[in-house]
Design a protein around this motif. Structure first.
Motif, PDB file in Angstrom:
ATOM      1  N   LYS A   1       3.571   1.691  -1.480  1.00 29.17           N
ATOM      2  CA  LYS A   1       4.184   1.895  -2.794  1.00 29.17           C
ATOM      3  C   LYS A   1       3.198   2.472  -3.808  1.00 29.17           C
ATOM      4  O   LYS A   1       3.602   2.912  -4.887  1.00 29.17           O
ATOM      5  N   LYS A   2       1.907   2.449  -3.457  1.00 28.25           N
ATOM      6  CA  LYS A   2       0.898   2.917  -4.420  1.00 28.25           C
ATOM      7  C   LYS A   2       0.910   4.445  -4.542  1.00 28.25           C
ATOM      8  O   LYS A   2       1.185   5.146  -3.588  1.00 28.25           O
TER       9      LYS A   2
ATOM     10  N   ASP B   1       0.830  -1.207   0.000  1.00 34.75           N
ATOM     11  CA  ASP B   1       0.000   0.000   0.000  1.00 34.75           C
ATOM     12  C   ASP B   1       0.863   1.256   0.000  1.00 34.75           C
ATOM     13  O   ASP B   1       0.507   2.278  -0.598  1.00 34.75           O
TER      14      ASP B   1
END
Length: 735
Positions: A734-735, A732
């Motif tokens: 990295k989103k 999450d």
């Protein structure tokens, strides 16, 4: 037990000079005392000068390693320095703390302390504390099995990690669990591609003997094969009693739609197995000499019907979430290799424990870990090694910033613009802690089974007469539901509240879990001396039957007798020995005297007849006449077994058997209710949307097990969910 010596030498000049203001006096000397601990007597030797305590030795104790015994190292120096027993008890070891302090107080009274009340109130001054503040990628609340699994996985993925633990030591409920997780090991069970294989190659490349079928497995498989595929008929149970655990009665009334494909796939697997097994049975091969059938679909389906429950008012049904169960079962296959890489070792068998419904338990032996960096692994036994030290060492060594704060209670989540950004906590000495999280927070605080008031207030399943304020719990005292409260304040919602599992194998004093096999033991009613239940059924069924057939004794309801023989198939279970206040090893001739001591007014002859009749049925391969038993792996009395697993009845002897006897009663064990999470273990709000930055793992989550958890499924779920939460928090971010 061998004597354990723990010696604390006081710094006489500094210690005693600091205590002059207390103006206490004693008759100098050494005094031996005995106090009641959590698991038995604590024997102490306490030495006084004419003005202060100078030395405390623990001569003998029975406290649980890493839970109760930590009070000796932690509290004895404090008691000596305070010159009294007004120091704070340790969180998670309250009873052991009180036992130690009661013993020291008694010693002071023997030494004719000048002011007993002042001695009992003497404590250490509170020093001014410097607040602790820092930032980590991931902050985890709870250092039990789920929390440490999450910590290890998060660290392995390159995150810096802080773990906050309320108790004085790591471990949580995982440390006092049976330590067995359910997961079928394909290399140990029947393989349709190689049906006659006697061995299989494991994940580690080694060859292992296949597991054998248990008595009664074929019958259960045939029942599942005949399970009606129509939609589950809930209306039928408005007019008829629902019998949890009775699959013969349940099978004709259908299945919930989402589980139908699982049932259909399982039927194909069973059909193939029976086509192989039936000819062998017809030739006289004993069922116990067949290779065990076990598949992932069987695990999923048994979790479904094992958790299918109806509320007490018949207005509500609950069962396990198929997505979550499938995920648990599938990813449970990865646990052994993951743990083994961290040094965990296993007993390569598929065993059955109370309420598990099948032979697919995996028993760890401990872990071999190089914790001191000298290149040679040290061995750590049992749960402490496998589920605590192994993941902890992995997490601790991954990054020098990684840290654990023990004796620290999380108070609230830090919220910024609707996103969880950290945790505020406080240490036992009052030090405030502010832990910022770059990527998110994982709540892994466990359930609330030790919060008897909350269990009673939320109850929707149990007869209200069964749940009382005096009911004990197998849980650590710290399991109060703190994580639920914190998350709710951040907008989380709960599910499954009111469905609490009771553990029938619980000692009548403090509710400690009485580890032990049920496939080679019997439950006896103190009312009439007879068996009253199939001991291999689910835990809630066993508990309900205990309430119906047990007696009120020692302030507990549902007290019954657990009786086994001298030997057992359960690894590490001690039989044939006395454990003070908990277990008694007696011959049949000694049984009347023991019953009188226990204040149980029932005929010893009736009990011995029940055991004899049970043993005869087991040896004959028949069902006992009074109460049937699904899985009976051995007799209670002594008898020689032949190579094919059958019995030589001519060698049977009950009179010469040393019986293992316990007085047990149901206690709260596991709470099915908790935070609503998705498959990524993101905590959801009332609208079903994830709360940014907030994740949860383990028993603090709800809806996964339905209304009743299968034995051994908890460890599988907490380890799997801990790893999932750690992975999701990384993805999450990295989103």
């Amino acid at each position: 037990m061998s004597k354990v010596w723990i010696v604390v030498v006081a710094m006489l000049f500094v210690g005693c000079s600091q205590k002059k203001s207390l103006r206490l006096t004693f008759e100098a000397g050494t005094y031996e005392v005995t106090a009641q601990g959590h698991n038995g007597d604590i024997c102490l030797s306490v030495t006084f000068s004419d003005s202060c305590i100078t030395d405390i030795q623990v001569l003998e104790h029975h406290e649980t390693p890493h839970i109760g015994d930590i009070v000796f190292d932690e509290l004895i120096p404090q008691i000596i320095k305070a010159n009294g027993t007004g120091v704070d008890a340790m969180t998670g070891a309250t009873v052991s703390s009180r036992g130690l302090m009661a013993g020291v107080t008694e010693a002071a009274n023997k030494a004719k302390v000048s002011d007993g009340e002042r001695f009992k109130k003497a404590s250490l001054p509170k020093a001014e504390q410097t607040p602790v503040e820092g930032t980590w990628d991931v902050v985890i609340v709870g250092a039990g099995g789920a929390g440490l699994a999450a910590a290890a996985e998060a660290a392995q993925q390159g995150n810096t990690v802080l773990v906050i633990e309320k108790n004085a030591e790591m471990g949580g409920n995982t440390l006092v669990s049976g330590g067995i997780f359910q997961s079928v090991m394909p290399y140990l069970v029947w393989d349709p591609a190689h049906p006659d294989a006697k061995t299989g190659v494991g994940y580690d490349g080694k060859t292992y003997e296949k597991a054998k079928s248990g008595p009664g497995c074929i019958k259960d498989l045939e029942t599942i094969l005949g399970w009606d595929e129509k939609a589950f008929d809930a209306d039928y149970y408005q007019m008829h009693a629902f019998e949890p655990g009775n699959i013969v009665e349940l099978a004709p009334h259908g299945v919930h739609a989402e589980y139908l494909p699982v049932l259909q796939a399982l039927k194909k697997e069973i059909t193939a197995y029976l086509a192989w097994a039936k000819p062998k049975l017809a030739r006289g091969v004993p069922e116990t000499d067949l290779t065990l059938f076990s598949t992932k679909d069987l695990h999923i389906f048994q979790t479904y019907y094992g958790g299918l429950r109806q509320s007490a008012d018949k207005q509500e049904w609950v069962y396990s979430d198929l997505r979550m169960v499938s995920q648990m079962v599938e990813q449970g296959q990865e646990l052994k290799p993951w743990l083994a890489k961290m040094g965990v070792t296993f007993l390569e068998r598929q065993i059955i424990i109370v309420g598990a419904l099948w032979f697919r338990g995996n028993k760890m032996l401990g872990a071999d870990i190089d914790t001191d960096g000298d290149g040679t692994p040290e061995h750590y036994d049992g749960n402490w090694g496998a589920y605590i030290m192994a993941p902890y060492t992995t997490f601790a060594k991954a990054n020098e910033e990684n840290r654990i704060l023990k004796s620290t209670t999380a108070k609230e989540l830090i919220m910024e613009d609707g996103c969880v950004k950290g945790v505020r906590a406080v240490m036992a000495d009052g030090t405030p802690v502010t832990a910022h999280a770059r990527k998110g927070v994982i709540i892994a605080t466990g359930g609330y089974a030790a919060n008897i008031r909350k269990v009673i207030e939320t109850n929707r399943y149990w007869n209200k007469e069964y749940l009382t304020s005096r009911m004990a719990s197998t849980n650590r005292s710290s399991l109060q539901g703190d994580g639920l409260d914190m998350a709710e304040k951040a907008g989380a919602v709960l599910t499954g509240m009111g469905w609490t599992q009771l553990m029938p194998l619980s000692y009548t004093d403090y509710g400690n879990l009485a580890f032990g096999s049920v496939s080679d033991a019997v439950f006896i009613s103190p009312k009439n001396g007879r068996r009253f239940v199939d001991e291999s059924l689910e835990r809630d069924v066993l508990s309900a039957k205990a309430f119906e057939n047990g007696i009120s004794l020692y302030g507990k309801r549902g007290v019954y007798l657990y009786i086994g023989g001298e030997e057992t198939t359960e690894p590490n279970e001690k039989r044939g020995v006395d454990v003070p206040g908990k277990q008694y090893a007696r011959t049949p001739a000694q049984l009347p005297e023991l019953l009188n001591t226990l204040r149980i007014n029932v005929s010893a002859d009736a009990i011995l007849k029940a055991i004899h009749d049970y043993d005869m049925a087991v040896m004959d391969g028949q069902q006992p006449a009074d109460v049937s038993k699904r899985y009976a792996t051995n007799t209670i009395g002594k008898v020689r077994r032949l190579k094919d697993g059958t019995y030589d009845k001519s060698t049977y002897s009950l009179d010469s058997t040393l019986l293992t006897i316990r007085t047990l009663a149901p206690a709260t064990h596991h709470t099915m209710g908790g935070l609503v999470v998705d498959e990524q273990r993101r905590v959801l709000d009332a609208s079903g949307k994830p709360i940014p930055g907030l994740f949860a793992a383990g028993e603090v989550t709800g809806g996964i097990h339905g209304g009743n958890r299968l034995g051994g499924n908890a460890l599988t779920e907490i380890l799997v969910s801990g790893r999932i939460a750690a992975t999701s928090i990384t993805l999450d971010a990295k989103k």
